[in-house]
Design a protein around this motif. Structure first.
Motif, PDB file in Angstrom:
ATOM      1  N   LEU A   4      11.806 -37.410   1.783  1.00 15.79           N
ATOM      2  CA  LEU A   4      10.426 -37.677   2.186  1.00 15.79           C
ATOM      3  C   LEU A   4       9.911 -36.619   3.164  1.00 15.79           C
ATOM      4  O   LEU A   4       8.762 -36.188   3.074  1.00 15.79           O
ATOM      5  N   ILE A   5      10.755 -36.178   4.057  1.00 19.81           N
ATOM      6  CA  ILE A   5      10.334 -35.164   5.025  1.00 19.81           C
ATOM      7  C   ILE A   5      10.160 -33.821   4.328  1.00 19.81           C
ATOM      8  O   ILE A   5       9.217 -33.074   4.622  1.00 19.81           O
ATOM      9  N   ILE A   6      11.010 -33.494   3.380  1.00 16.68           N
ATOM     10  CA  ILE A   6      10.850 -32.252   2.615  1.00 16.68           C
ATOM     11  C   ILE A   6       9.548 -32.291   1.819  1.00 16.68           C
ATOM     12  O   ILE A   6       8.813 -31.305   1.755  1.00 16.68           O
ATOM     13  N   MET A   7       9.241 -33.444   1.227  1.00 19.52           N
ATOM     14  CA  MET A   7       7.982 -33.577   0.486  1.00 19.52           C
ATOM     15  C   MET A   7       6.784 -33.406   1.423  1.00 19.52           C
ATOM     16  O   MET A   7       5.794 -32.775   1.058  1.00 19.52           O
ATOM     17  N   SER A   8       6.885 -33.940   2.620  1.00 22.02           N
ATOM     18  CA  SER A   8       5.819 -33.793   3.611  1.00 22.02           C
ATOM     19  C   SER A   8       5.631 -32.322   3.970  1.00 22.02           C
ATOM     20  O   SER A   8       4.500 -31.838   4.081  1.00 22.02           O
ATOM     21  N   TYR A   9       6.723 -31.605   4.133  1.00 18.33           N
ATOM     22  CA  TYR A   9       6.673 -30.169   4.448  1.00 18.33           C
ATOM     23  C   TYR A   9       6.011 -29.390   3.308  1.00 18.33           C
ATOM     24  O   TYR A   9       5.132 -28.564   3.534  1.00 18.33           O
ATOM     25  N   LYS A  10       6.409 -29.687   2.085  1.00 16.25           N
ATOM     26  CA  LYS A  10       5.826 -28.988   0.931  1.00 16.25           C
ATOM     27  C   LYS A  10       4.340 -29.300   0.792  1.00 16.25           C
ATOM     28  O   LYS A  10       3.545 -28.422   0.448  1.00 16.25           O
ATOM     29  N   ASN A  11       3.944 -30.538   1.064  1.00 16.77           N
ATOM     30  CA  ASN A  11       2.526 -30.896   1.008  1.00 16.77           C
ATOM     31  C   ASN A  11       1.728 -30.162   2.067  1.00 16.77           C
ATOM     32  O   ASN A  11       0.595 -29.750   1.823  1.00 16.77           O
ATOM     33  N   ALA A  12       2.301 -29.985   3.245  1.00 18.11           N
ATOM     34  CA  ALA A  12       1.615 -29.245   4.306  1.00 18.11           C
ATOM     35  C   ALA A  12       1.424 -27.778   3.900  1.00 18.11           C
ATOM     36  O   ALA A  12       0.361 -27.198   4.135  1.00 18.11           O
ATOM     37  N   LEU A  13       2.440 -27.192   3.277  1.00 16.42           N
ATOM     38  CA  LEU A  13       2.318 -25.812   2.799  1.00 16.42           C
ATOM     39  C   LEU A  13       1.239 -25.695   1.730  1.00 16.42           C
ATOM     40  O   LEU A  13       0.424 -24.772   1.747  1.00 16.42           O
ATOM     41  N   LEU A  14       1.236 -26.644   0.809  1.00 15.85           N
ATOM     42  CA  LEU A  14       0.248 -26.641  -0.258  1.00 15.85           C
ATOM     43  C   LEU A  14      -1.165 -26.794   0.302  1.00 15.85           C
ATOM     44  O   LEU A  14      -2.087 -26.096  -0.122  1.00 15.85           O
ATOM     45  N   ALA A  15      -1.332 -27.684   1.267  1.00 11.03           N
ATOM     46  CA  ALA A  15      -2.650 -27.896   1.872  1.00 11.03           C
ATOM     47  C   ALA A  15      -3.136 -26.615   2.556  1.00 11.03           C
ATOM     48  O   ALA A  15      -4.318 -26.266   2.469  1.00 11.03           O
ATOM     49  N   GLU A  16      -2.238 -25.918   3.212  1.00 12.71           N
ATOM     50  CA  GLU A  16      -2.627 -24.665   3.870  1.00 12.71           C
ATOM     51  C   GLU A  16      -3.031 -23.605   2.846  1.00 12.71           C
ATOM     52  O   GLU A  16      -4.020 -22.900   3.034  1.00 12.71           O
ATOM     53  N   ARG A  17      -2.275 -23.506   1.764  1.00 11.65           N
ATOM     54  CA  ARG A  17      -2.632 -22.532   0.718  1.00 11.65           C
ATOM     55  C   ARG A  17      -3.972 -22.878   0.083  1.00 11.65           C
ATOM     56  O   ARG A  17      -4.780 -21.995  -0.203  1.00 11.65           O
ATOM     57  N   LEU A  18      -4.212 -24.164  -0.159  1.00  7.49           N
ATOM     58  CA  LEU A  18      -5.493 -24.579  -0.734  1.00  7.49           C
ATOM     59  C   LEU A  18      -6.648 -24.270   0.213  1.00  7.49           C
ATOM     60  O   LEU A  18      -7.708 -23.806  -0.214  1.00  7.49           O
ATOM     61  N   LYS A  19      -6.433 -24.493   1.506  1.00  8.28           N
ATOM     62  CA  LYS A  19      -7.466 -24.193   2.485  1.00  8.28           C
ATOM     63  C   LYS A  19      -7.769 -22.700   2.501  1.00  8.28           C
ATOM     64  O   LYS A  19      -8.939 -22.289   2.518  1.00  8.28           O
ATOM     65  N   ASP A  20      -6.728 -21.877   2.483  1.00 15.13           N
ATOM     66  CA  ASP A  20      -6.932 -20.424   2.451  1.00 15.13           C
ATOM     67  C   ASP A  20      -7.699 -20.006   1.200  1.00 15.13           C
ATOM     68  O   ASP A  20      -8.605 -19.175   1.252  1.00 15.13           O
ATOM     69  N   ARG A  21      -7.329 -20.592   0.075  1.00 14.56           N
ATOM     70  CA  ARG A  21      -7.997 -20.258  -1.191  1.00 14.56           C
ATOM     71  C   ARG A  21      -9.461 -20.696  -1.175  1.00 14.56           C
ATOM     72  O   ARG A  21     -10.346 -19.968  -1.621  1.00 14.56           O
ATOM     73  N   LEU A  22      -9.732 -21.886  -0.644  1.00 11.19           N
ATOM     74  CA  LEU A  22     -11.114 -22.356  -0.543  1.00 11.19           C
ATOM     75  C   LEU A  22     -11.923 -21.490   0.409  1.00 11.19           C
ATOM     76  O   LEU A  22     -13.101 -21.210   0.148  1.00 11.19           O
ATOM     77  N   ASP A  23     -11.311 -21.054   1.500  1.00 12.19           N
ATOM     78  CA  ASP A  23     -11.994 -20.143   2.419  1.00 12.19           C
ATOM     79  C   ASP A  23     -12.332 -18.829   1.726  1.00 12.19           C
ATOM     80  O   ASP A  23     -13.410 -18.262   1.917  1.00 12.19           O
ATOM     81  N   GLU A  24     -11.402 -18.356   0.898  1.00  8.26           N
ATOM     82  CA  GLU A  24     -11.628 -17.116   0.142  1.00  8.26           C
ATOM     83  C   GLU A  24     -12.785 -17.297  -0.844  1.00  8.26           C
ATOM     84  O   GLU A  24     -13.659 -16.431  -0.959  1.00  8.26           O
ATOM     85  N   ILE A  25     -12.806 -18.400  -1.551  1.00 10.92           N
ATOM     86  CA  ILE A  25     -13.880 -18.681  -2.506  1.00 10.92           C
ATOM     87  C   ILE A  25     -15.210 -18.821  -1.776  1.00 10.92           C
ATOM     88  O   ILE A  25     -16.237 -18.290  -2.210  1.00 10.92           O
ATOM     89  N   HIS A  26     -15.196 -19.509  -0.648  1.00  5.86           N
ATOM     90  CA  HIS A  26     -16.413 -19.689   0.146  1.00  5.86           C
ATOM     91  C   HIS A  26     -16.935 -18.343   0.626  1.00  5.86           C
ATOM     92  O   HIS A  26     -18.148 -18.086   0.583  1.00  5.86           O
ATOM     93  N   GLY A  27     -16.051 -17.480   1.065  1.00  3.91           N
ATOM     94  CA  GLY A  27     -16.452 -16.138   1.487  1.00  3.91           C
ATOM     95  C   GLY A  27     -17.049 -15.338   0.337  1.00  3.91           C
ATOM     96  O   GLY A  27     -18.024 -14.604   0.517  1.00  3.91           O
TER      97      GLY A  27
END
Length: 76
Positions: free
Chosen positions: A49-72
């Motif tokens: 469960l903790i590993i899944m939480s870590y992977k979800n946090a990484l994914l959320a950060e990548r999605l945020k970066d990608r959305l920021d790139e698209i927004h830019g």
């Protein structure tokens, strides 16, 4: 290691430590028996469960970066 600490909060580290501590105590109290398999299963589920939480946090950060790139790109 610094990246991992960024995504794993203190609560998760407490859960890992507590679960591992209880697992070790159960190992010495119960020995290697059928109940030990149950204790090992609980420990592995907690870690998973903790590993899944870590992977979800990484994914959320990548999605945020990608959305920021698209927004830019849309702003230009």
């Amino acid at each position: 290691m610094a990246s991992m600490r960024k995504h794993i909060d203190g609560g998760s580290l407490v859960v890992i430590g507590t679960t591992f501590g209880l697992f070790v105590i159960a190992l010495f109290v119960k020995g290697f028996s059928h109940e030990m398999l149950l204790e090992a299963g609980v420990f592995l589920v907690s870690v998973k469960l903790i590993i899944m939480s870590y992977k979800n946090a990484l994914l959320a950060e990548r999605l945020k970066d990608r959305l920021d790139e698209i927004h830019g790109s849309l702003r230009r």
